[in-house]
Design a protein around this motif. Structure first.
Motif, PDB file in Angstrom:
ATOM      1  N   ASN A  77       0.293   2.035  -6.253  1.00  0.00           N
ATOM      2  CA  ASN A  77      -1.136   1.778  -6.434  1.00  0.00           C
ATOM      3  C   ASN A  77      -1.449   1.669  -7.907  1.00  0.00           C
ATOM      4  OD1 ASN A  77      -4.015   3.261  -7.034  1.00  0.00           O
ATOM      5  ND2 ASN A  77      -4.127   1.840  -5.322  1.00  0.00           N
TER       6      ASN A  77
ATOM      7  N   LEU B 114      -3.253   4.303  -0.488  1.00  0.00           N
ATOM      8  CA  LEU B 114      -4.260   4.072  -1.520  1.00  0.00           C
ATOM      9  C   LEU B 114      -4.560   2.583  -1.737  1.00  0.00           C
ATOM     10  CD1 LEU B 114      -2.975   6.760  -4.063  1.00  0.00           C
ATOM     11  CD2 LEU B 114      -4.561   7.050  -2.151  1.00  0.00           C
ATOM     12  N   THR B 115      -3.507   1.785  -1.947  1.00  0.00           N
ATOM     13  CA  THR B 115      -3.732   0.351  -2.187  1.00  0.00           C
ATOM     14  C   THR B 115      -4.373  -0.291  -0.959  1.00  0.00           C
ATOM     15  OG1 THR B 115      -1.985   0.151  -3.822  1.00  0.00           O
ATOM     16  CG2 THR B 115      -2.538  -1.849  -2.604  1.00  0.00           C
TER      17      THR B 115
ATOM     18  N   GLN C  93       1.803   5.717  -1.717  1.00  0.00           N
ATOM     19  CA  GLN C  93       0.596   5.317  -2.440  1.00  0.00           C
ATOM     20  C   GLN C  93       0.165   3.902  -2.080  1.00  0.00           C
ATOM     21  OE1 GLN C  93       3.301   6.692  -3.876  1.00  0.00           O
ATOM     22  NE2 GLN C  93       2.750   8.134  -5.485  1.00  0.00           N
ATOM     23  N   GLY C  94       1.139   3.044  -1.743  1.00  0.00           N
ATOM     24  CA  GLY C  94       0.794   1.680  -1.355  1.00  0.00           C
ATOM     25  C   GLY C  94       0.055   1.654  -0.023  1.00  0.00           C
TER      26      GLY C  94
ATOM     27  N   ALA D 270       1.171  -5.126   0.540  1.00  0.00           N
ATOM     28  CA  ALA D 270       1.278  -3.852  -0.165  1.00  0.00           C
ATOM     29  C   ALA D 270       2.501  -3.107   0.350  1.00  0.00           C
ATOM     30  CB  ALA D 270       0.023  -3.022   0.077  1.00  0.00           C
TER      31      ALA D 270
END
Lengths: 360, 360
Positions: A163, A205-206, A201-202, A193
């Motif tokens: 992210n 969050l992304t 995190q991808g 992503a």
């Protein structure tokens, strides 16, 4: 859920309390929660457990942390005050060794504090400088977005890792800033992503922040990227960075693999990062890569995934040689290394001089 | 916990009950559990949910499944009996489209059943042929191990992906068979097992079975492999295969990425697989790659990892062009494609003829 009409800021400072508020990133996407902390020790914990993470956001958090330390100090002796603030800065520096922006944010505020004779004036300068760091980061991300969007075709499928978004910055994002600016300018964007093991995190969050903005995003495992490239499903890769030495880009583990695979498929591979990420006088071998705990890989959602007797190796970052990087998208334009090293040095020198002039 | 002095067999057949017993692979490493199933429908469920998995093990399970169908049929009409067994075979074939061994195991037993006039003789032949498939797979894995160990240096660090071990076969394993045979012959082996997202067969199964044998194994995320290669920590890659066409190796998603990265670092990349994995008359474009459910990526250990509105793409396998494969380690020696295609065809033809001769 975050109201979508206000810009997403993962870390904010409230000197009147005093407190730092932050989105608890380890709880996303299950829960959108904003916590408040009143001490540097609590901030250290939040950074170590990755409730606050992302290179530029760590810079902002570091700056806010030093400012918080000036406000929470109870001494009336300016010398002891300076010692306490310096100790708080040392503690903050010890949290994450690889992201250079953290040191930048801490040092920016510490420098102005050291110039002041009185506690009151030091506090005023610290609060103001910490907000400068945050505001500059926002402006920087928008500038990165503007430069970056121009290299994208009018319709494109973009792969990203980890992210490097609003959640990793003050707002807007670096890699995701490029995507946001492109979408704003009318580019048709489809994002893949990578989930980004071990901490996802991808995926967490992304995917969350792009979905909030209504941007088309599909999550894949990290190991699928090469296969998508081979199938002609990826036009371009853009990732963030935690530190850029003269010879390598340090970013979340897995970045190097994407760079090799992009190179093998002749797909452009861009890094989007502010100038504060440059550590251009160092080389790859100088940098300590943080190794994180076994449990990040050995457990998930409370379930054990690896037998207890088995070893785990868990470096948080890898190094991508600059030869695999098509361009580094910054607030001052797009650079390639090693060709543009002299220019990068000159801009860095100029901006350090400006910081110095402002501080005086 | 599995007693370590008996060979690990993930699927066994007990015609006297009749039942198939299997290690519930989705429960490892938290729990070593052996379940028993008495119907083809239950076997279909166990294969679909990956309680039984691994290309050669699917061949054995398919063979056992057809044999089980002959024993559970309650008709006394030989024609209806044949129809029922054929329907069971069709049902088993529909579980996993990519692993060619499954079809091989099913067809081996179905062929002998079709040759018989009476139900009793068909049952006897089916049980015997199913055990042949399992025993041949064990011998094949040991032969693969013997051929493969000879290409390893006396001391080596091996990267593997997914689980091509005893749990994926009748026993010993293909890729892990090479490692086991090497260790048995005195080679000093250190294994890096990629965890293998999304279902973590590397972390859960490969690490578990190598640790049971006392073999040095370290788990990494899939995305770390390239970085380890760059650091000089990997001497060789060996993986299994689900299907090998004339131009590509189909194996667990992520295999292609490792092959590109190994090539970029000039590290040998081997595929270990029995001849029953060859589908040498087909090409990559002919093959359907199974896409599995969103939830395999979107949830873990009961925890949601991706916002509900976000897309997921989840192909189970990828294709690695044969140009990236140093050698295919089989029970008949080591081959390269496309150079050895004629020889592979000749061996396949010979062994099909032998199967036919034995059947008559």
């Amino acid at each position: 859920m975050q109201p979508s009409d206000t810009p997403l800021r993962p870390v904010t400072f409230h000197p009147e309390i005093p407190a730092i508020r932050y989105i608890v990133q380890t709880r996303l996407p299950e829960e959108y929660r904003v916590d408040s902390i009143a001490t540097v020790n609590s901030l250290v914990d939040a950074i170590k457990c990755l409730d606050i993470r992302g290179a530029p956001a760590l810079g902002v958090a570091g700056a806010y942390g030093v400012a918080l330390a000036t406000l929470t100090s109870t001494t009336s002796d300016p010398e002891i005050f300076q010692q306490e603030v310096s100790a708080a800065a040392d503690l903050l520096r010890s949290t994450r060794p690889t992201a250079v922006n953290l040191f930048y944010g801490i040092n920016r505020v510490l420098t102005v504090v050291k110039q002041e004779k009185t506690i009151t004036s030091a506090r005023d300068r610290a609060v103001s400088e910490a907000e400068n760091v945050a505001d500059e980061d926002s402006r920087t991300c928008h500038a990165i977005g503007e430069h970056g969007r121009k290299v994208l075709p009018l319709s494109c499928r973009i792969l990203t890792h980890c992210n490097a978004g609003a959640l990793a910055c003050s707002e807007w994002g670096t890699a995701l800033g490029v995507i946001r600016s492109a979408v704003q300018a009318g580019t048709l964007v489809q994002v893949y992503a990578c989930e980004t093991r071990p901490l996802l995190q991808g995926a967490r969050l992304t995917a969350w922040e792009l979905a909030q903005d209504g941007i088309d995003v599909t999550v894949i495992t990290d190991s699928m990227a090469a296969s998508l490239m081979r199938k002609g499903m990826i036009d371009l890769v853009v990732v963030g960075a935690d530190r850029i030495t003269g010879d390598a880009v340090f970013n979340k583990i897995g970045t190097y693999m994407h760079a090799i695979c992009a190179h093998a498929h002749e797909i452009p591979f861009y890094v989007a990062a502010p100038f504060s990420t440059f550590d251009e006088e160092s080389v790859e071998a100088d940098i300590i890569v943080e190794e994180r705990s076994r449990d990040e890989i050995a457990y998930f959602g409370g379930r054990r995934t690896i037998p207890d007797t088995v070893n785990v190796y868990n470096p948080a970052f890898d190094a991508t040689p600059v030869s695999l990087v098509t361009g580094i998208i910054t607030e001052h334009g797009i650079f390639t290394l090693p060709d543009d090293l002299a220019e990068i040095r000159a801009i860095r020198k100029r901006s350090l001089q400006q910081d110095h002039d402002i501080s005086l």
